[in-house]
Structure formats: C-alpha cells, structure tokens
Enzyme design. Sequence first.
Site, PDB file in Angstrom:
ATOM      1  N   HIS A   1      30.296 -11.481 -35.510  1.00 37.45           N
ATOM      2  CA  HIS A   1      31.131 -10.362 -36.146  1.00 37.45           C
ATOM      3  C   HIS A   1      30.266  -9.142 -35.871  1.00 37.45           C
ATOM      4  CE1 HIS A   1      33.952 -13.006 -38.355  1.00 37.45           C
ATOM      5  NE2 HIS A   1      34.884 -12.001 -37.965  1.00 37.45           N
TER       6      HIS A   1
ATOM      7  N   LYS B   1      30.021  -5.761 -40.767  1.00 36.20           N
ATOM      8  CA  LYS B   1      30.705  -6.857 -41.655  1.00 36.20           C
ATOM      9  C   LYS B   1      29.666  -7.145 -42.734  1.00 36.20           C
ATOM     10  CE  LYS B   1      33.507 -10.987 -41.847  1.00 36.20           C
ATOM     11  NZ  LYS B   1      34.336 -10.414 -42.712  1.00 36.20           N
TER      12      LYS B   1
HETATM   13  N1  LIG Z   1      42.087 -10.102 -43.547  1.00 33.65           N
HETATM   14  C1  LIG Z   1      41.850  -9.543 -42.279  1.00 33.65           C
HETATM   15  O1  LIG Z   1      42.579 -10.098 -41.255  1.00 33.65           O
HETATM   16  C2  LIG Z   1      40.980  -8.783 -41.986  1.00 33.65           C
HETATM   17  C3  LIG Z   1      40.485  -8.407 -40.859  1.00 33.65           C
HETATM   18  C4  LIG Z   1      39.106  -7.620 -40.648  1.00 33.65           C
HETATM   19  C5  LIG Z   1      38.673  -7.115 -41.701  1.00 33.65           C
HETATM   20  N2  LIG Z   1      38.896  -7.841 -42.875  1.00 33.65           N
HETATM   21  C6  LIG Z   1      37.933  -7.464 -44.116  1.00 33.65           C
HETATM   22  O2  LIG Z   1      38.583  -6.162 -44.411  1.00 33.65           O
HETATM   23  C7  LIG Z   1      37.575  -5.366 -45.190  1.00 33.65           C
HETATM   24  C8  LIG Z   1      37.403  -3.941 -44.631  1.00 33.65           C
HETATM   25  O3  LIG Z   1      36.999  -4.326 -43.261  1.00 33.65           O
HETATM   26  P1  LIG Z   1      36.723  -2.766 -42.481  1.00 33.65           P
HETATM   27  O4  LIG Z   1      36.346  -3.358 -41.249  1.00 33.65           O
HETATM   28  O5  LIG Z   1      37.834  -1.838 -42.622  1.00 33.65           O
HETATM   29  O6  LIG Z   1      35.769  -2.362 -43.119  1.00 33.65           O
HETATM   30  P2  LIG Z   1      35.002  -0.893 -43.235  1.00 33.65           P
HETATM   31  O7  LIG Z   1      35.059  -0.318 -41.776  1.00 33.65           O
HETATM   32  O8  LIG Z   1      33.415  -0.928 -43.778  1.00 33.65           O
HETATM   33  O9  LIG Z   1      35.868  -0.097 -44.189  1.00 33.65           O
HETATM   34  C9  LIG Z   1      35.832  -0.170 -45.590  1.00 33.65           C
HETATM   35  C10 LIG Z   1      36.330   0.980 -46.209  1.00 33.65           C
HETATM   36  O10 LIG Z   1      36.496   0.445 -47.598  1.00 33.65           O
HETATM   37  C11 LIG Z   1      36.131   1.967 -48.337  1.00 33.65           C
HETATM   38  N3  LIG Z   1      35.966   1.501 -49.663  1.00 33.65           N
HETATM   39  C12 LIG Z   1      34.995   0.519 -50.321  1.00 33.65           C
HETATM   40  N4  LIG Z   1      35.096   0.711 -51.609  1.00 33.65           N
HETATM   41  C13 LIG Z   1      36.469   1.217 -51.998  1.00 33.65           C
HETATM   42  C14 LIG Z   1      37.115   1.615 -53.028  1.00 33.65           C
HETATM   43  N5  LIG Z   1      36.644   1.451 -54.500  1.00 33.65           N
HETATM   44  N6  LIG Z   1      38.115   2.382 -52.959  1.00 33.65           N
HETATM   45  C15 LIG Z   1      38.615   3.110 -51.696  1.00 33.65           C
HETATM   46  N7  LIG Z   1      37.879   2.733 -50.670  1.00 33.65           N
HETATM   47  C16 LIG Z   1      36.737   1.945 -50.518  1.00 33.65           C
HETATM   48  C17 LIG Z   1      34.714   2.126 -47.534  1.00 33.65           C
HETATM   49  O11 LIG Z   1      34.445   3.466 -47.772  1.00 33.65           O
HETATM   50  P3  LIG Z   1      32.712   3.826 -48.179  1.00 33.65           P
HETATM   51  O12 LIG Z   1      32.433   3.468 -46.693  1.00 33.65           O
HETATM   52  O13 LIG Z   1      32.666   5.214 -48.331  1.00 33.65           O
HETATM   53  O14 LIG Z   1      32.109   2.768 -48.775  1.00 33.65           O
HETATM   54  C18 LIG Z   1      35.461   1.994 -46.202  1.00 33.65           C
HETATM   55  O15 LIG Z   1      35.716   3.187 -45.779  1.00 33.65           O
HETATM   56  C19 LIG Z   1      36.379  -6.461 -45.139  1.00 33.65           C
HETATM   57  O16 LIG Z   1      36.363  -7.104 -46.160  1.00 33.65           O
HETATM   58  C20 LIG Z   1      36.632  -7.162 -43.894  1.00 33.65           C
HETATM   59  O17 LIG Z   1      36.151  -8.563 -44.053  1.00 33.65           O
HETATM   60  C21 LIG Z   1      40.168  -8.564 -43.011  1.00 33.65           C
END
Ligand SMILES: NC(=O)c1ccc[n+]([C@@H]2O[C@H](COP(=O)([O-])OP(=O)(O)OC[C@H]3O[C@@H](n4cnc5c(N)ncnc54)[C@H](OP(=O)(O)O)[C@@H]3O)[C@@H](O)[C@H]2O)c1
Length: 232
Positions: free
Chosen positions: A137, A141
Amino acid sequence: MRVGIVGAGRMGREIAAVAASRGHEVAWNLGSKENSGGSGLTAALLARADVVFEFTSPAAAVENLIALGGQGARVVCGTTGWSKDLPRVTEAFVQGGGTLVHAANFSVGVRHFFELATRAARLFGPAGYAAYLVEEHHGGKRDAPSGTARTVGTIFEMETGRALPITSVRSGTIPGTHRLVFESPEDEVEIIHRARSRAGFARGAVWAAEKIAGRTGVYEFGDLLKEAVEGA
Ligand SMILES: NC(=O)c1ccc[n+]([C@@H]2O[C@H](COP(=O)([O-])OP(=O)(O)OC[C@H]3O[C@@H](n4cnc5c(N)ncnc54)[C@H](OP(=O)(O)O)[C@@H]3O)[C@@H](O)[C@H]2O)c1
C-alpha cells in the site's frame, strides 16, 4: 440521499465524487480539527444527512462510531484497524437503533478474491504447499497488515489450521495490492488482487449506503453482497 462524510482524506474525497455522480447530495464533510473525540458529531449535523460515511483512522473510528451509533445514525464505515472493538460498536448501534455497514474492503473484486482464497486454501493446504501473503500500500497507510490481509489470514487459518505469514510494504502511491502465494518444490501459484484506484472502494461503499436505506442493525459488506447475488 443526503450524505455526510467523516474524514476529509483520500477516501472521503473519492466517496464525495462517487456519491455526487450517483445523484446524491454531499451535505457536509467533517475533518479532524472540528471533531476531536467524536465531539463534532452533533444531533444538528446528523439531522442534515440520511447516511454518514466514516473513513478516518484506526485511532478515531471507534469514538466516531459510538457517537454515531448512540444517535441512531445510518453509517457506512470503511476505516480499518478497529475490529477488536466491533462488539462495543455493535452494542452502541443496537441500543441507539442505528444502522452500520462495515468492511475492511469495499471492493467487489476483493470480496471475490476472498472466495478464491478460501477455495485455494482448501486445495493447496492439504497438498502440502507452503503459503504466504504480501500486501503493498501507499506510504500514508497507517495500519499494517491491512484489514484485507488479516481477513485472508483468518480464512487461511480456518481452512488449514495454520497461520499465514504476511509481509507488508508501504511505499509511494500504491492503492492496494494483495498477493497470495502457494508454493511447493515443483511449482508456485499466485492469486493477485491489484486495485487500480480508490474508485472501486468508494463505489462499493456508496452501493452499501443505498442498500441499507430503511434498515437497522449491523452488517458486514459481504452480507449485503451475498444477499444481492442470491436474490438476483
Ligand atoms: N474499506 C475500504 O474499502 C477502504 C479503502 C481504502 C482505505 N480504507 C481505510 O479508510 C481509512 C481512511 O483512508 P484514507 O486513505 O482516506 O486516509 P487519509 O487520506 O489519511 O484520510 C483520513 C482522514 O481522516 C481524518 N480524520 C482523522 N481523525 C478524524 C476525526 N476524528 N474526525 C474526522 N476526520 C478525522 C484525517 O484528518 P487529519 O489528516 O487531519 O488527521 C484525514 O483527513 C483508513 O483506515 C484506510 O485503511 C478503507
């Protein structure tokens, strides 16, 4: 549907685009600054959305889900790395009368990859093949191994009684690759799922949100897919 998104990151942006392309209205997007410990998830905000997507971080997801479940919200959660807290989260949704669909991976291709992994473990396990999984990844991540890799590990262990060695690579911009390998002194078989972008995850998550309209309770994405396939 009116859509609320918790987490303004890569997946939050992708979900907003897919939801809009399917005719849904993105009503709000809550970032981490306005939501310490789930405090931004107020009744007034939730009243402005029919469904809430939770894609944040393993550290934030459980507090967010408990706040959402306690207020009877309808939620699709794709954040990974919090599965040990599922019983606590389920209780909040059951008591609050809300709806939750959760999955470590909302890609339909990955769900079929799980089916192939099950069948392969059944065939190659007793035939004496060694097995391992490599998952790759992007560098941003936070959890490792990925939730998807853990699920394949659980499947493998259930089918063979053995633990599956898993190696994680975090580098660059890779959307997500899982490579399950079976090997013997004579040959090697690989089953690979390679996500080309995040759009497949977002499409699955939006589809799940549409499917749970009018329902309560806690579902795993696979339950909804199975229902759709069997009902077809
Ligand atoms: N299930 C699926 O199909 C799938 C697919 C892809 C990813 N994921 C998962 O989804 C999650 C997010 O992935 P991503 O790629 O979008 O990560 P990302 O780009 O790091 O985005 C996560 C976001 O969540 C925000 N955040 C953190 N704590 C928060 C809170 N308490 N309230 C509101 N926002 C908050 C972060 O803000 P800050 O940067 O300001 O902390 C960041 O903007 C991860 O756990 C990833 O493993 C799942």
